[in-house]
Design a protein around this motif. Structure first.
Motif: not given
Length: 177
Positions: A133-149
């Motif tokens: 039930g948790a939302e994507l954490s802010g730190i994971a969102a930042a990691h997602l940006t790096a992984a997407r690149n």
């Protein structure tokens, strides 16, 4: 994505790619794989098979048929931040179940029923909070940006040798190192 071209470099032969995204969107940062997959689906990539599921199962070995290269995208708690990218090889899974296999075990199953699998890589994005039930954490969102690149870089040159050069490189503070 419209001005950005994905495919082989000039004179290179196109490689057939399969991308597996593993994760449960209802479990916080476990949604990292499915979120990247949603983006990939919108890009209409040529000759790329996209497979998304909560977990890898024995049947996923069949998705490797007719592919020259495989990529597994997942979230991990022990992963170096922001992500890791590594080549993997077939290895038997030590679990007693045919469900929730590791990417290496999927390759092993394919090797057992067909032939040696294509070269395969794992892009594992660092997650922090995997609660139901948790939302994507802010730190994971930042990691997602790096992984997407990193993923965009790999998809721009779908080539085993190039991907091997990209293993072990981790983006830290906007720099490759």
């Amino acid at each position: 994505m419209s001005a950005w071209w994905i495919g082989p470099s000039a004179g290179a032969e196109a490689m057939a790619l399969v991308v597996f995204a593993i994760g449960n969107p209802s479990r916080g940062d476990d949604a990292l794989g499915p979120r990247l997959m949603a983006e990939l689906e919108s890009w209409n990539l040529p000759d790329v098979r996209l497979v998304s599921d909560f977990q890898l199962q024995i049947e996923h070995a069949l998705d490797l048929d007719d592919r020259d290269l495989a990529l597994f995208i997942d979230a991990g708690t022990g992963t170096p931040a922001p992500y890791s990218f590594r080549e993997i090889h077939p290895a038997p899974d030590r679990s007693i179940s045919s469900h929730a296999l590791s990417p290496e075990a999927v390759l092993h199953v394919y090797e057992e029923i067909r032939r040696p699998p294509p070269p395969a890589f794992v892009l594992c994005v660092r997650g922090e909070d995997f609660q139901l039930g948790a939302e994507l954490s802010g730190i994971a969102a930042a990691h997602l940006t790096a992984a997407r690149n990193h993923l965009l870089d790999c998809l721009a040159t779908i080539d085993v040798a190039y991907w091997r050069q990209r293993t072990g490189l981790v983006q830290v503070s906007g720099k490759q190192g």
